[in-house]
Design an enzyme around this catalytic site. Structure first.
Site: not given
Ligand code: FPP
Length: 261
Positions: A28, A76
């Site tokens: 991330d 996503n």
């Protein structure tokens, strides 16, 4: 138990530590890394690929046998179209640019996730990466692509039913044979970069007893030093798997044998 020497981020001297067999990583922070540089988010993802390549090599060098990374989550798709197509393009570019080296370096690549909704072109490139590295054994790199932990549990249940497993025959070991990571032991160490303290639907079943390590480092900055810091932290954990005694005593970082070389 694998032993290796690492340069301790804490003590700044070589130490011998226990190495996790399997590390799972939520990579991330790419978007924030790019934003800091006034660049589009995809620029961060591109540098994220470089961090991934570095981390695969560093992990293999340290004796890690399995590395599993979250490249694209089931959620996503909600990102702007430009970013989603950028990530799909990056998957193609990564195979084109890095597959040959990964193949010669002994990396075995597997892709896990629901590939039914990705384009034929991306699916073919991912299949090519799996086929080209199928005989490698140095390190097993599993790339989670359109993956979600809940999806994984659900698809495993569905496939167990389809295989005719009777309800009274279904136990944890049997279900695990249908899970996406059936080829790997459960992760010993779960790392998340980027400062967020959550699991975000990654490997929910498999991380039941994983040690968790969170770092503020943004993923494109991740490399050997950050990996070693995570390994030192891991070596200091006592894993009890729900029991009272340490099942696999990992010496505390301070108690690690100092090596002169
Ligand atoms: C999370 O950062 C990262 C991702 C959603 C993608 C991770 C992908 C890579 C590292 C590259 C490898 C990928 C492929 C397809 C080969 P974020 O964008 O959420 O960062 P932020 O929290 O700073 O916004």
């Amino acid at each position: 138990m694998a032993l290796f020497k690492l340069r301790s981020a804490v003590k700044r001297e070589p130490v011998v530590a226990t190495v996790p067999r399997h590390i799972a990583i939520v990579m991330d922070g790419n978007g924030r890394w790019a934003k800091k540089r006034f660049m589009p988010r995809v620029f961060g993802h591109k540098h994220g690929v470089d961090a991934l390549v570095r981390t695969v090599k560093a992990s293999a060098d340290r004796g890690v046998e399995y590395l599993t990374v979250f490249a694209f989550s089931s959620e996503n798709w909600k990102r702007p179209q430009e970013e989603v197509s950028g990530l799909m393009g990056l998957a193609l570019a990564t195979v084109a640019n890095h597959l040959a080296k990964m193949t010669t370096e002994g990396v075995r690549i597997r892709i896990v996730g629901d590939l039914s909704t990705v384009s034929d072109k991306v699916r073919a490139a991912l299949a090519q990466a799996e086929a080209a590295t199928a005989h490698n054994t140095r390190i097993h790199l599993t790339v989670a692509f359109n993956y979600g932990g809940r999806w994984d549990v659900l698809q495993a249940c569905r496939r167990a039913i389809e295989a005719g497993v009777a309800a009274d025959q279904l136990d944890e070991a049997r279900l695990a044979q249908f899970m996406a990571l059936k080829h790997a032991p459960d992760p010993d160490l779960f790392i998340r970069t980027g400062g967020e303290l959550r699991v975000s639907n990654f490997l929910l079943w498999q991380i039941a007893y994983s040690e968790l390590h969170f770092t503020d480092c943004l993923w494109p900055d991740f490399g050997e030093a950050e990996l070693d810091a995570a390994l030192v932290a891991y070596a200091g954990r006592e894993r009890r798997f729900g029991g009272v005694e340490a099942a696999e005593p990992a010496a505390a970082a301070d108690a690690l044998t100092t090596s002169g070389s």
